[in-house]
Design a protein around this motif. Structure first.
Motif, PDB file in Angstrom:
ATOM      1  N   LEU A   3     -18.518  21.988 -20.787  1.00  0.00           N
ATOM      2  CA  LEU A   3     -16.962  22.401 -20.308  1.00  0.00           C
ATOM      3  C   LEU A   3     -16.734  21.723 -18.952  1.00  0.00           C
ATOM      4  CD1 LEU A   3     -14.735  24.407 -20.545  1.00  0.00           C
ATOM      5  CD2 LEU A   3     -15.832  26.138 -19.287  1.00  0.00           C
ATOM      6  N   LEU A   4     -17.701  21.445 -18.323  1.00  0.00           N
ATOM      7  CA  LEU A   4     -17.400  20.574 -16.991  1.00  0.00           C
ATOM      8  C   LEU A   4     -16.900  19.207 -17.418  1.00  0.00           C
ATOM      9  CD1 LEU A   4     -17.611  20.008 -13.857  1.00  0.00           C
ATOM     10  CD2 LEU A   4     -20.030  19.413 -14.352  1.00  0.00           C
ATOM     11  N   ARG A   5     -17.791  18.748 -18.399  1.00  0.00           N
ATOM     12  CA  ARG A   5     -17.375  17.252 -18.836  1.00  0.00           C
ATOM     13  C   ARG A   5     -15.870  17.159 -19.217  1.00  0.00           C
ATOM     14  NH1 ARG A   5     -21.178  14.277 -22.771  1.00  0.00           N
ATOM     15  NH2 ARG A   5     -20.594  16.017 -24.125  1.00  0.00           N
ATOM     16  N   SER A   6     -15.478  18.257 -20.077  1.00  0.00           N
ATOM     17  CA  SER A   6     -14.347  18.432 -20.776  1.00  0.00           C
ATOM     18  C   SER A   6     -13.286  18.563 -19.600  1.00  0.00           C
ATOM     19  CB  SER A   6     -14.208  19.575 -21.763  1.00  0.00           C
ATOM     20  OG  SER A   6     -12.993  19.672 -22.427  1.00  0.00           O
ATOM     21  N   ARG A   7     -13.328  19.491 -18.718  1.00  0.00           N
ATOM     22  CA  ARG A   7     -12.111  19.685 -17.588  1.00  0.00           C
ATOM     23  C   ARG A   7     -12.144  18.438 -16.825  1.00  0.00           C
ATOM     24  NH1 ARG A   7     -11.310  23.122 -20.675  1.00  0.00           N
ATOM     25  NH2 ARG A   7     -11.307  25.411 -20.225  1.00  0.00           N
ATOM     26  N   TYR A   8     -13.145  17.708 -16.565  1.00  0.00           N
ATOM     27  CA  TYR A   8     -13.408  16.620 -15.624  1.00  0.00           C
ATOM     28  C   TYR A   8     -12.732  15.331 -16.420  1.00  0.00           C
ATOM     29  CZ  TYR A   8     -14.626  12.629 -12.540  1.00  0.00           C
ATOM     30  OH  TYR A   8     -14.826  11.722 -11.414  1.00  0.00           O
ATOM     31  N   LYS A   9     -12.753  15.336 -17.962  1.00  0.00           N
ATOM     32  CA  LYS A   9     -12.150  14.416 -18.562  1.00  0.00           C
ATOM     33  C   LYS A   9     -10.549  14.589 -18.585  1.00  0.00           C
ATOM     34  CE  LYS A   9     -12.048  12.405 -23.299  1.00  0.00           C
ATOM     35  NZ  LYS A   9     -12.744  12.361 -24.819  1.00  0.00           N
ATOM     36  N   GLU A  10     -10.293  15.574 -18.752  1.00  0.00           N
ATOM     37  CA  GLU A  10      -8.730  15.971 -18.607  1.00  0.00           C
ATOM     38  C   GLU A  10      -8.100  15.598 -17.230  1.00  0.00           C
ATOM     39  OE1 GLU A  10      -8.432  20.173 -19.542  1.00  0.00           O
ATOM     40  OE2 GLU A  10      -9.222  19.835 -21.281  1.00  0.00           O
ATOM     41  N   GLY A  11      -8.704  15.756 -16.139  1.00  0.00           N
ATOM     42  CA  GLY A  11      -8.125  15.659 -14.827  1.00  0.00           C
ATOM     43  C   GLY A  11      -8.184  14.126 -14.631  1.00  0.00           C
ATOM     44  N   LEU A  12      -9.244  13.254 -15.081  1.00  0.00           N
ATOM     45  CA  LEU A  12      -9.344  12.004 -15.065  1.00  0.00           C
ATOM     46  C   LEU A  12      -8.136  11.303 -15.895  1.00  0.00           C
ATOM     47  CD1 LEU A  12     -10.879   9.494 -13.701  1.00  0.00           C
ATOM     48  CD2 LEU A  12     -12.300   9.626 -15.996  1.00  0.00           C
ATOM     49  N   ALA A  13      -8.047  11.584 -16.990  1.00  0.00           N
ATOM     50  CA  ALA A  13      -6.693  11.021 -17.799  1.00  0.00           C
ATOM     51  C   ALA A  13      -5.361  11.308 -17.142  1.00  0.00           C
ATOM     52  CB  ALA A  13      -6.816  11.915 -19.112  1.00  0.00           C
ATOM     53  N   ALA A  14      -5.243  12.734 -16.429  1.00  0.00           N
ATOM     54  CA  ALA A  14      -4.050  12.861 -15.699  1.00  0.00           C
ATOM     55  C   ALA A  14      -3.803  12.071 -14.420  1.00  0.00           C
ATOM     56  CB  ALA A  14      -3.807  14.316 -15.485  1.00  0.00           C
TER      57      ALA A  14
ATOM     58  N   ALA B 163      -6.815  20.425 -13.202  1.00  0.00           N
ATOM     59  CA  ALA B 163      -8.299  20.076 -14.153  1.00  0.00           C
ATOM     60  C   ALA B 163      -9.578  19.957 -13.233  1.00  0.00           C
ATOM     61  CB  ALA B 163      -7.973  18.784 -14.896  1.00  0.00           C
ATOM     62  N   PHE B 164      -9.306  19.289 -12.013  1.00  0.00           N
ATOM     63  CA  PHE B 164     -10.596  18.925 -11.331  1.00  0.00           C
ATOM     64  C   PHE B 164     -10.793  20.328 -10.526  1.00  0.00           C
ATOM     65  CE2 PHE B 164      -8.999  14.667 -10.878  1.00  0.00           C
ATOM     66  CZ  PHE B 164      -9.987  14.040 -11.663  1.00  0.00           C
ATOM     67  N   ASN B 165      -9.986  21.055 -10.425  1.00  0.00           N
ATOM     68  CA  ASN B 165     -10.164  22.502  -9.710  1.00  0.00           C
ATOM     69  C   ASN B 165     -10.889  23.468 -10.906  1.00  0.00           C
ATOM     70  OD1 ASN B 165      -9.246  22.263  -6.839  1.00  0.00           O
ATOM     71  ND2 ASN B 165      -7.065  22.608  -7.638  1.00  0.00           N
ATOM     72  N   ALA B 166     -10.293  23.234 -11.952  1.00  0.00           N
ATOM     73  CA  ALA B 166     -10.862  23.976 -13.063  1.00  0.00           C
ATOM     74  C   ALA B 166     -12.450  23.697 -13.324  1.00  0.00           C
ATOM     75  CB  ALA B 166     -10.123  23.620 -14.510  1.00  0.00           C
ATOM     76  N   ALA B 167     -12.540  22.145 -13.339  1.00  0.00           N
ATOM     77  CA  ALA B 167     -13.876  21.842 -13.333  1.00  0.00           C
ATOM     78  C   ALA B 167     -15.143  22.227 -12.259  1.00  0.00           C
ATOM     79  CB  ALA B 167     -13.930  20.125 -13.244  1.00  0.00           C
ATOM     80  N   LEU B 168     -14.348  22.428 -10.989  1.00  0.00           N
ATOM     81  CA  LEU B 168     -15.089  23.168  -9.870  1.00  0.00           C
ATOM     82  C   LEU B 168     -15.353  24.452 -10.150  1.00  0.00           C
ATOM     83  CD1 LEU B 168     -13.596  21.559  -6.739  1.00  0.00           C
ATOM     84  CD2 LEU B 168     -15.635  20.987  -7.665  1.00  0.00           C
ATOM     85  N   GLU B 169     -14.602  25.346 -10.830  1.00  0.00           N
ATOM     86  CA  GLU B 169     -14.732  26.814 -11.172  1.00  0.00           C
ATOM     87  C   GLU B 169     -15.890  26.739 -12.114  1.00  0.00           C
ATOM     88  OE1 GLU B 169     -11.266  28.222 -12.752  1.00  0.00           O
ATOM     89  OE2 GLU B 169     -10.186  28.177 -10.750  1.00  0.00           O
TER      90      GLU B 169
ATOM     91  N   ASP C 107     -19.374  20.327  -7.796  1.00  0.00           N
ATOM     92  CA  ASP C 107     -19.423  19.023  -8.431  1.00  0.00           C
ATOM     93  C   ASP C 107     -19.054  17.910  -7.736  1.00  0.00           C
ATOM     94  OD1 ASP C 107     -19.842  17.657 -11.013  1.00  0.00           O
ATOM     95  OD2 ASP C 107     -17.437  17.415 -11.147  1.00  0.00           O
ATOM     96  N   GLY C 108     -19.657  16.966  -7.297  1.00  0.00           N
ATOM     97  CA  GLY C 108     -19.162  15.730  -6.584  1.00  0.00           C
ATOM     98  C   GLY C 108     -18.244  14.945  -7.186  1.00  0.00           C
ATOM     99  N   PRO C 109     -18.181  14.287  -8.316  1.00  0.00           N
ATOM    100  CA  PRO C 109     -17.029  13.840  -8.861  1.00  0.00           C
ATOM    101  C   PRO C 109     -15.827  14.563  -8.673  1.00  0.00           C
ATOM    102  CG  PRO C 109     -18.845  13.383 -10.136  1.00  0.00           C
ATOM    103  CD  PRO C 109     -19.184  14.437  -9.077  1.00  0.00           C
ATOM    104  N   SER C 110     -15.632  15.577  -9.055  1.00  0.00           N
ATOM    105  CA  SER C 110     -14.599  16.527  -8.819  1.00  0.00           C
ATOM    106  C   SER C 110     -13.973  16.711  -7.456  1.00  0.00           C
ATOM    107  CB  SER C 110     -14.735  17.792  -9.420  1.00  0.00           C
ATOM    108  OG  SER C 110     -14.986  17.688 -10.850  1.00  0.00           O
TER     109      SER C 110
END
Length: 598
Positions: free
Chosen positions: A533-544, A556-562, A567-570
């Motif tokens: 799920l982290l990878r999926s959320r981060y991928k969405e944020g990276l695309a945007a 998306a990055f905040n969702a990844a942090l949730e 998470d360092g990259p986020s």
């Protein structure tokens, strides 16, 4: 140092005794020539003895066939001639008594009668001559006394018998001429009686002569058998002596050869701690001594190899020893390079003693080096707390290098908890001043491999953009708060064998062209639902983020942090969004980021 040829005291003493013999101090050529000469001498002696005994048997056989048997034959023919003479005499009487008398036939029978008388005497004299020749020959073992008696009997029988028969036969001829039939019959009867007595005497002499023939034949057979037996014994003795001598000498040759073979097998098995004993001074002894010197040199080379193996990977050492020219010239190869560094090492080492720092460094480097070796990587060098390693031909197949490098990185990260547990025990403290971790950068590309350095000192290493990129990616981990970052080329080669997360598109220091950077999250199929799920959320944020939709990227990055707090990259990209919103990028921005510091 052990001796494979002298495991007990007794064999060693026997070997020394044999080695002290003069023959074992000769060259192999002399030994072989000596064996040949000895066997030839034995063969000549055997042949000479056989020839002497054969000559003796031949001489005896010659006497038997030339003297004994012919003498017996002469006596037999004398008897036959005597009977023929008696028959001729009767035919003379018949021819004379006919009416009218057949004078012509009578004259022919008379001549025949007289000739047979001469032949009887000739045969007897021939027999006596041969008997006397046997008696005179001292080189043969004959019964001379018995032969002399036979000679005397022949002489007396012929002399007396011929005289008596001659007188009666003379009367018979006169009576035939006078036609006195009555006297003729009486005289003829006396002649027959005398003839029978002479025949009996000759038969007795023949029997005695036949006994002598049998005795001579027995002597010949006995001597012939004796010659065969002696030849067999001498031949067997010569064979035993020859084989014994050959075995003795050949053992002196084959024993050190066998030791040399055993020593060679020990060397082939990689055991250099055993020498072979030198018990001869011939070529094999010289070869054994040279072999021992070679073992000593190999032992020194092995010590050097083992020593260098602790400083340089043994496979590199092997290549440098086997093909030093190729190492000096250098080669271009596609390789995967890894840099590993210890997080928090500087702050942790400030309060350590030198002895404690050495313990920590040895423990850390040992623990992190083992996965590299286990995954067939080559450790190039240690740079303080950093480790540089690489994968590629000729050490492994080109297709396996990225996968093995990434698996080694995962194993290294997995060992961090064990390292954290051992460090306080090494330092003798309850807790370490700073929490340690590892940062790993991996890049794949064409590099130059070879010996680099000066005429005084050289190092076998790899150089190129891939090396620089791996070093920069290791440092980039600090920016993004990651542990393992790999280059785009590495990720493309790994494929689906590992679980990756694209982090960003970067142009690191020293490079102008940006490329995608990926984080290794784990082996294929081993991610938890939270990590997926982290990878999926981060991928969405990276695309945007890459198309400038800042708010969507932030959400998306905040969702990844949730999903994964901290998470360092986020966190890194959220901070970058604040900068980009206040300082918008140019219109042709492609979402890449240029690193300004190492």
């Amino acid at each position: 140092m052990t001796d494979i040829a002298s495991t007990t005291g007794a064999p060693a003493r026997r070997s020394n005794l044999l080695g002290g013999l003069l023959i074992f101090r000769q060259s192999i050529r002399r030994k072989i020539v000596g064996i040949s000469v000895a066997l030839i001498i034995l063969m000549v002696i055997t042949s000479a003895l056989s020839m002497v005994m054969s000559k003796r048997v031949e001489h005896l056989l010659d006497e038997l066939t030339v003297r004994y048997i012919p003498a017996y034959g002469h006596l037999a023919r004398a008897n036959i001639r005597s009977l023929e003479r008696a028959l001729a005499l009767r035919r003379m009487v018949i021819a004379k008594m006919q009416v009218p008398a057949d004078e012509e036939r009578y004259a022919g029978r008379l001549r025949f009668f007289q000739e047979k008388g001469d032949e009887v005497e000739q045969e007897a004299n021939a027999a006596r001559k041969l008997i006397n020749a046997i008696i005179d020959d001292v080189s043969t073992p004959s019964d001379n006394a018995a032969l002399a008696r036979i000679d005397n009997r022949i002489d007396s029988a012929l002399t007396e018998g011929s005289r008596q028969l001659g007188e009666e036969q003379a009367k018979l001829l006169k009576q035939l001429d006078s036609k006195d039939l009555t006297e003729t019959r009486a005289t003829l009867a006396r002649v027959d009686t005398l003839r029978d007595q002479l025949t009996q005497k000759i038969d007795a002499i023949r029997a005695d002569m036949l006994s002598q023939v049998f005795a001579s034949t027995s002597t010949v057979i006995r001597d012939q058998q004796q010659a065969i037996d002696v030849s067999a014994v001498v031949t067997g003795l010569a064979a035993v002596l020859g084989l014994g001598f050959a075995f003795l000498v050949s053992s002196g040759i084959t024993r050190p050869v066998r030791r040399l073979l055993e020593g060679t097998q020990e060397i082939e098995a990689g055991r250099f701690d055993q020498l072979i004993s030198v018990s001869t001074k011939d070529e094999i002894g010289q070869l054994s001594a040279a072999f021992n010197r070679m073992v000593e040199q190999l032992r020194r080379n092995e010590r050097i190899r083992e020593t260098f193996g602790r400083y340089i990977d043994p496979r590199v050492v092997e290549g440098l020893l086997d093909r030093p020219d190729a190492a000096t010239e250098g080669q271009r190869r596609l390789m995967t390079v890894m840099f590993c560094d210890m997080k928090g090492f500087t702050s942790m080492s400030e309060g350590m003693t030198p002895q404690g720092l050495v313990k920590v460094m040895n423990c850390y480097l040992t623990m992190m080096s083992e996965p590299i070796r286990e995954r067939h990587g080559v450790i190039d060098k240690y740079i303080g707390d950093a480790i540089m390693a690489y994968w590629g031909p000729p050490f492994i197949e080109e297709a396996d290098q990225t996968r093995l490098a990434c698996l080694a990185a995962i194993d290294m990260v997995d060992r961090v908890p064990k390292l954290r547990k051992q460090l306080p025990e090494l330092l003798g403290v309850r807790v370490i001043p700073a929490e340690c971790d590892v940062r790993i950068g991996i890049a794949t590309g064409e590099v130059l491999t070879g010996s680099i350095g000066s005429d005084l000192m050289m190092s076998f290493t790899v150089m190129g953009d891939a090396v620089n990129l791996a070093s920069r990616l290791e440092a980039v981990n600090k920016v993004y708060g990651c542990r393992i970052l790999i280059s785009e080329a590495t990720a493309a080669t790994v494929g689906t064998e590992l679980e990756l997360r694209e982090i960003d598109r970067l142009a690191v220091v020293g490079q102008s062209k940006p490329q995608a950077v990926f984080e290794v999250m784990g082996s294929h199929g081993e991610l938890t639902k939270q990590q997926e799920l982290l990878r999926s959320r981060y991928k969405e944020g990276l695309a945007a983020y890459r198309i400038g939709r800042w708010e969507d990227a932030r959400n998306a990055f905040n969702a990844a942090l949730e999903v994964s707090p901290g998470d360092g990259p986020s966190l890194t990209l959220l901070n970058r969004l604040d900068h980009l919103q206040s300082n918008p990028p140019p219109a042709d921005w492609n979402g890449s980021w240029h690193m300004e510091h190492k």
